[in-house]
Motif scaffolding. Sequence first.
Motif, short mmCIF file in Angstrom:
data_model
loop_
_atom_site.label_atom_id
_atom_site.label_comp_id
_atom_site.label_asym_id
_atom_site.label_seq_id
_atom_site.Cartn_x
_atom_site.Cartn_y
_atom_site.Cartn_z
N MET A 80 26.28 -91.34 -9.77
CA MET A 80 26.47 -91.98 -10.96
C MET A 80 24.98 -92.67 -11.09
O MET A 80 24.54 -92.73 -12.44
CB MET A 80 27.59 -92.80 -11.24
N ALA A 81 24.62 -93.67 -10.28
CA ALA A 81 23.72 -94.19 -10.40
C ALA A 81 22.11 -93.37 -10.67
O ALA A 81 21.31 -93.76 -11.41
CB ALA A 81 23.22 -95.34 -9.14
N LEU A 82 22.21 -92.20 -9.86
CA LEU A 82 21.14 -91.46 -10.19
C LEU A 82 21.07 -90.85 -11.58
O LEU A 82 19.90 -90.75 -12.38
CB LEU A 82 20.93 -90.26 -9.31
N TRP A 83 22.13 -90.37 -12.36
CA TRP A 83 22.11 -90.20 -13.46
C TRP A 83 21.83 -91.11 -14.47
O TRP A 83 21.25 -90.78 -15.37
CB TRP A 83 23.51 -89.70 -13.75
N THR A 84 22.09 -92.36 -14.11
CA THR A 84 21.60 -93.28 -14.86
C THR A 84 20.47 -93.50 -15.09
O THR A 84 19.54 -93.91 -16.10
CB THR A 84 22.52 -94.72 -14.61
N LEU A 85 19.81 -93.69 -13.73
CA LEU A 85 18.30 -93.65 -13.59
C LEU A 85 17.62 -92.80 -14.17
O LEU A 85 16.76 -92.89 -15.04
CB LEU A 85 18.03 -93.97 -11.96
N GLN A 86 18.01 -91.33 -14.24
CA GLN A 86 17.42 -90.29 -15.05
C GLN A 86 17.44 -90.46 -16.25
O GLN A 86 16.41 -90.31 -17.11
CB GLN A 86 18.10 -89.11 -14.46
N ALA A 87 18.84 -90.82 -17.02
CA ALA A 87 18.73 -91.18 -18.37
C ALA A 87 17.78 -92.32 -18.74
O ALA A 87 17.17 -92.12 -20.05
CB ALA A 87 20.03 -91.37 -18.65
N TRP A 88 17.72 -93.28 -18.18
CA TRP A 88 16.82 -94.48 -18.32
C TRP A 88 15.39 -93.96 -18.23
O TRP A 88 14.68 -94.39 -19.48
CB TRP A 88 17.13 -95.51 -17.41
N LEU A 89 14.95 -93.29 -17.20
CA LEU A 89 13.62 -92.95 -17.41
C LEU A 89 13.38 -91.87 -18.55
O LEU A 89 12.20 -91.74 -19.13
CB LEU A 89 13.42 -92.07 -15.89
N ALA A 90 14.18 -90.84 -18.80
CA ALA A 90 14.01 -90.08 -19.97
C ALA A 90 13.87 -90.75 -21.13
O ALA A 90 12.98 -90.48 -22.15
CB ALA A 90 15.08 -88.96 -20.10
N MET A 91 14.74 -91.75 -21.30
CA MET A 91 14.69 -92.44 -22.71
C MET A 91 13.31 -93.48 -22.79
O MET A 91 12.67 -93.44 -23.97
CB MET A 91 15.94 -93.65 -23.03
N PHE A 92 12.99 -93.78 -21.70
CA PHE A 92 11.55 -94.61 -21.89
C PHE A 92 10.50 -93.80 -22.10
O PHE A 92 9.79 -94.08 -22.89
CB PHE A 92 11.57 -95.36 -20.40
N ILE B 56 2.62 -84.47 -22.49
CA ILE B 56 3.10 -84.54 -21.02
C ILE B 56 4.15 -85.48 -20.70
O ILE B 56 5.14 -84.89 -20.04
CB ILE B 56 1.89 -85.00 -20.20
N GLU B 57 4.22 -86.75 -21.31
CA GLU B 57 5.35 -87.64 -21.02
C GLU B 57 6.68 -86.96 -21.63
O GLU B 57 7.75 -86.95 -20.97
CB GLU B 57 5.10 -88.89 -21.78
N LEU B 58 6.63 -86.42 -22.85
CA LEU B 58 7.86 -85.85 -23.55
C LEU B 58 8.45 -84.73 -22.56
O LEU B 58 9.63 -84.54 -22.28
CB LEU B 58 7.55 -85.23 -24.77
N SER B 59 7.60 -83.79 -21.93
CA SER B 59 8.02 -82.57 -21.26
C SER B 59 8.52 -83.32 -19.75
O SER B 59 9.55 -82.52 -19.48
CB SER B 59 6.56 -81.92 -20.90
N LEU B 60 8.02 -84.10 -19.36
CA LEU B 60 8.65 -84.73 -18.10
C LEU B 60 9.76 -85.51 -18.32
O LEU B 60 10.72 -85.24 -17.42
CB LEU B 60 7.36 -85.44 -17.45
N ALA B 61 9.94 -85.96 -19.42
CA ALA B 61 11.08 -86.82 -19.87
C ALA B 61 12.32 -85.85 -20.01
O ALA B 61 13.39 -86.04 -19.48
CB ALA B 61 10.99 -87.80 -21.02
N LEU B 62 12.12 -84.78 -20.65
CA LEU B 62 12.97 -83.72 -20.93
C LEU B 62 13.32 -82.98 -19.40
O LEU B 62 14.67 -82.69 -19.21
CB LEU B 62 12.52 -82.57 -21.79
N GLY B 63 12.45 -82.90 -18.68
CA GLY B 63 12.50 -82.21 -17.33
C GLY B 63 13.36 -82.91 -16.45
O GLY B 63 14.23 -82.36 -15.74
N VAL B 64 13.46 -84.30 -16.53
CA VAL B 64 14.36 -84.81 -15.54
C VAL B 64 15.94 -84.84 -15.91
O VAL B 64 16.66 -85.12 -14.99
CB VAL B 64 13.75 -86.54 -15.85
N LEU B 65 16.11 -84.29 -17.29
CA LEU B 65 17.49 -84.34 -17.57
C LEU B 65 17.53 -82.64 -17.56
O LEU B 65 19.00 -82.39 -18.10
CB LEU B 65 17.49 -84.60 -19.00
#
Length: 124
Positions: A1-13, A50-59
């Motif tokens: 659960m912590a990894l999904w939360t961190l992934q979502a936080w990174l994607a939002m940022f 690039i940031e947007l692509s990487l953010a979506l890729g994390v999810l």
Amino acid sequence: MALWTLQAWLAMFFTGAAYAKLTQSQEMLGHLLGWSQGVDLTLVRAVGMIELSLALGVLAPLVAWRGGGVVMAFSAIGLTVLTAFTLALHLSRLEFGFAALNLVLAGGALAVLIGRLRDGRVVR
């Protein structure tokens, strides 16, 4: 659960950061990002893409469970590299607050990558 939360936080940022770079005027970007002054707007927009692509890729595992892990891993590596470059940029400009933020972001991206490698989500 912590990894999904961190992934979502990174994607939002990074989605928010990309949105600013993709939509704001050169003048506004100069106020938001000191480094963008004197830089071609095309470069700033490219960094935003690039940031947007990487953010979506994390999810990506949310969309495609099998291939998404590989996309997520490459995106986490990309975010780590991107934040390392921006960390160096901010340190060279003596912007220690932004440098610290980039250090935290790099740590988060690395934590996601290492955590997903350990739980086997990357290769499934």
